[in-house]
Enzyme design. Structure first.
Site, PDB file in Angstrom:
ATOM      1  N   HIS A  37       0.681  -1.146   0.221  1.00 14.38           N
ATOM      2  CA  HIS A  37       0.135  -0.058  -0.255  1.00 14.38           C
ATOM      3  C   HIS A  37       0.986   1.089  -0.237  1.00 14.38           C
ATOM      4  O   HIS A  37       1.762   1.782   0.815  1.00 14.38           O
ATOM      5  CB  HIS A  37      -0.708  -0.027   1.325  1.00 14.38           C
ATOM      6  CG  HIS A  37      -1.796   0.989   1.616  1.00 14.38           C
ATOM      7  ND1 HIS A  37      -2.917   0.596   1.182  1.00 14.38           N
ATOM      8  CD2 HIS A  37      -1.294   2.709   2.224  1.00 14.38           C
ATOM      9  CE1 HIS A  37      -3.764   2.391   1.359  1.00 14.38           C
ATOM     10  NE2 HIS A  37      -3.122   2.869   2.178  1.00 14.38           N
ATOM     11  N   ASP A  39       1.383   5.243   0.073  1.00 18.76           N
ATOM     12  CA  ASP A  39       0.507   6.269   0.223  1.00 18.76           C
ATOM     13  C   ASP A  39       1.146   7.822  -0.509  1.00 18.76           C
ATOM     14  O   ASP A  39       2.177   8.369  -0.054  1.00 18.76           O
ATOM     15  CB  ASP A  39       0.405   6.583   1.707  1.00 18.76           C
ATOM     16  CG  ASP A  39       0.033   5.581   2.372  1.00 18.76           C
ATOM     17  OD1 ASP A  39       0.417   4.766   3.742  1.00 18.76           O
ATOM     18  OD2 ASP A  39      -1.642   5.388   2.222  1.00 18.76           O
ATOM     19  N   MET A  41       0.632  11.556  -0.461  1.00 21.20           N
ATOM     20  CA  MET A  41       0.508  12.819   0.128  1.00 21.20           C
ATOM     21  C   MET A  41       1.223  14.013  -0.339  1.00 21.20           C
ATOM     22  O   MET A  41       1.992  14.393  -0.679  1.00 21.20           O
ATOM     23  CB  MET A  41       0.820  12.992   2.119  1.00 21.20           C
ATOM     24  CG  MET A  41       0.572  11.644   1.949  1.00 21.20           C
ATOM     25  SD  MET A  41       0.947  11.299   3.667  1.00 21.20           S
ATOM     26  CE  MET A  41      -0.018  10.260   4.058  1.00 21.20           C
ATOM     27  N   HIS A  70      -2.197   4.502  -3.092  1.00 19.50           N
ATOM     28  CA  HIS A  70      -3.355   5.611  -1.687  1.00 19.50           C
ATOM     29  C   HIS A  70      -3.261   7.113  -2.528  1.00 19.50           C
ATOM     30  O   HIS A  70      -2.275   7.283  -1.486  1.00 19.50           O
ATOM     31  CB  HIS A  70      -3.812   4.767  -0.921  1.00 19.50           C
ATOM     32  CG  HIS A  70      -4.268   6.030   0.282  1.00 19.50           C
ATOM     33  ND1 HIS A  70      -4.113   5.327   1.231  1.00 19.50           N
ATOM     34  CD2 HIS A  70      -6.017   6.762   0.195  1.00 19.50           C
ATOM     35  CE1 HIS A  70      -5.077   6.338   2.554  1.00 19.50           C
ATOM     36  NE2 HIS A  70      -5.850   7.275   0.744  1.00 19.50           N
ATOM     37  N   MET A  72      -3.679  11.216  -2.010  1.00 23.92           N
ATOM     38  CA  MET A  72      -4.573  11.285  -0.482  1.00 23.92           C
ATOM     39  C   MET A  72      -3.718  13.140  -1.367  1.00 23.92           C
ATOM     40  O   MET A  72      -2.750  13.508  -0.424  1.00 23.92           O
ATOM     41  CB  MET A  72      -3.651  11.577   0.217  1.00 23.92           C
ATOM     42  CG  MET A  72      -4.698  10.142   1.456  1.00 23.92           C
ATOM     43  SD  MET A  72      -3.666   9.761   3.159  1.00 23.92           S
ATOM     44  CE  MET A  72      -2.542   8.686   1.529  1.00 23.92           C
ATOM     45  N   MET A 144     -11.943   4.850   5.568  1.00 25.83           N
ATOM     46  CA  MET A 144     -10.600   5.027   6.323  1.00 25.83           C
ATOM     47  C   MET A 144     -10.639   5.465   7.543  1.00 25.83           C
ATOM     48  O   MET A 144     -12.001   5.818   8.361  1.00 25.83           O
ATOM     49  CB  MET A 144      -9.928   7.198   6.279  1.00 25.83           C
ATOM     50  CG  MET A 144      -9.535   7.137   4.448  1.00 25.83           C
ATOM     51  SD  MET A 144      -7.583   6.168   4.676  1.00 25.83           S
ATOM     52  CE  MET A 144      -6.772   6.696   5.532  1.00 25.83           C
ATOM     53  N   ASP A 182      -8.038   1.229   6.128  1.00 25.67           N
ATOM     54  CA  ASP A 182      -6.587   2.184   6.390  1.00 25.67           C
ATOM     55  C   ASP A 182      -6.533   2.759   7.430  1.00 25.67           C
ATOM     56  O   ASP A 182      -7.861   3.925   7.942  1.00 25.67           O
ATOM     57  CB  ASP A 182      -6.475   3.236   5.395  1.00 25.67           C
ATOM     58  CG  ASP A 182      -5.049   3.584   5.136  1.00 25.67           C
ATOM     59  OD1 ASP A 182      -5.126   3.790   4.069  1.00 25.67           O
ATOM     60  OD2 ASP A 182      -4.103   3.488   5.935  1.00 25.67           O
TER      61      ASP A 182
HETATM   62  C1  DX5 Z   1      -2.180   7.113   6.452  1.00 32.02           C
HETATM   63  C2  DX5 Z   1      -1.741   5.963   5.492  1.00 32.02           C
HETATM   64  C3  DX5 Z   1      -2.133   5.044   6.260  1.00 32.02           C
HETATM   65  C4  DX5 Z   1      -1.363   4.441   6.880  1.00 32.02           C
HETATM   66  C5  DX5 Z   1      -1.595   3.205   8.206  1.00 32.02           C
HETATM   67  O1  DX5 Z   1      -3.429   8.129   6.171  1.00 32.02           O
HETATM   68  O2  DX5 Z   1      -3.333   6.634   4.629  1.00 32.02           O
HETATM   69  O3  DX5 Z   1      -2.083   3.300   5.239  1.00 32.02           O
HETATM   70  O4  DX5 Z   1       0.335   4.471   6.584  1.00 32.02           O
HETATM   71  O5  DX5 Z   1      -0.904   3.066   8.961  1.00 32.02           O
HETATM   72  P1  DX5 Z   1      -0.889   2.944  10.413  1.00 32.02           P
HETATM   73  O6  DX5 Z   1      -1.201   1.127  10.514  1.00 32.02           O
HETATM   74  O7  DX5 Z   1       0.321   2.569  11.233  1.00 32.02           O
HETATM   75  O8  DX5 Z   1      -1.975   3.292  11.239  1.00 32.02           O
HETATM   76 ZN    ZN Z   2      -3.293   5.253   3.079  1.00 32.46          ZN
END
Ligand code: DX5
Ligand code: ZN
Length: 235
Positions: A37, A39, A41, A70, A72, A144, A182
């Protein structure tokens, strides 16, 4: 008895050592994670900045594991072609972005045109019904269970029932889509999401705990989620 229901683990590498991505990937492969996964951002949609399509492409070169991106970011449609080119299996963006519905349509169509899976994510304060206009095209609804932006946050229990809601919607849409959850998911919260019928648990910081074997955590998350699924008699 679990009627063949499976629970997969998608490892979020947000809290990993970015100076050794190759080691991180191989550690997740050895731990038995089913997917990675990633992330992304932009420091605008969320108050954090991570990486872009080039790093996604680097992961593609490092592993054959399925990659779930993912996004964001505030303008997913604008950057969609570049993320598609990086060749992940699925791309999920947030339904809350301020790009209009037509741009969201375009983004989902572009993902499908490239033969990839498309998903929409809903933040804790957003109702699952917000994805209804795109339901028939979704391969993923991502619930989320923390406010997006950081790893290592606590699981918000009030978000759990949204998993069952998303599951019912995807079942009705008949496209075989999966529900991902998530944020704050680990061996201590796996039963809560399992009882709601989760398909894919995204696990981050719990896999990078010093002195803790990541494969134990992966196994425990799966076992506890499936136990809770069976105990809850989810249909
Ligand atoms: C947060 C991310 C998640 C995060 C999950 O915004 O989208 O994917 O990395 O990590 P944990 O399991 O530590 O909450
Ligand atoms: Zn994520």
């Amino acid at each position: 008895m679990t009627d063949g229901h499976q629970v997969l683990v998608s490892a979020s590498i947000l809290n990993a050592d970015f100076s050794r991505l190759d080691r991180v990937v191989h550690k997740m492969e050895r731990a038995g994670a089913d997917r990675l996964h990633l992330d992304v951002m932009d420091g605008h949609f969320v108050d954090n900045i991570t990486f872009g399509p080039d790093v996604v492409a680097a992961f593609r070169r490092l592993t054959d594991m399925p990659l779930d991106v993912h996004l964001m970011i505030s303008q997913p449609a604008r950057y969609m072609d570049r993320f598609i080119e990086a060749d992940p299996q699925t791309i999920t963006f947030h339904v809350e972005t301020d790009e209009g519905d037509a741009r969201k349509d375009e983004a989902i169509a572009a993902i499908h045109a490239a033969g990839k899976g498309a998903g929409l994510a809903v933040s804790p304060d957003t109702p699952v019904s917000a994805v209804d206009p795109w339901l028939s095209e979704l391969d993923i609804i991502m619930i989320m269970s923390v406010y997006p932006g950081w790893g290592g946050q606590g699981f918000i229990p009030e978000t759990a029932p949204k998993i069952a809601e998303a599951r019912a919607r995807l079942a009705a849409a008949g496209r075989g889509g999966l529900v991902h959850v998530d944020g704050g998911v680990n061996s201590k919260t796996a039963d809560v999401v399992g009882a709601q019928g989760i398909d894919v648990c995204i696990v981050g910081s719990a896999l990078f705990t010093r002195g803790r074997d990541a494969s134990d955590e992966v196994d425990l998350v799966k076992a506890r989620a499936l136990e809770a699924y069976a105990a809850a008699g989810v249909r």
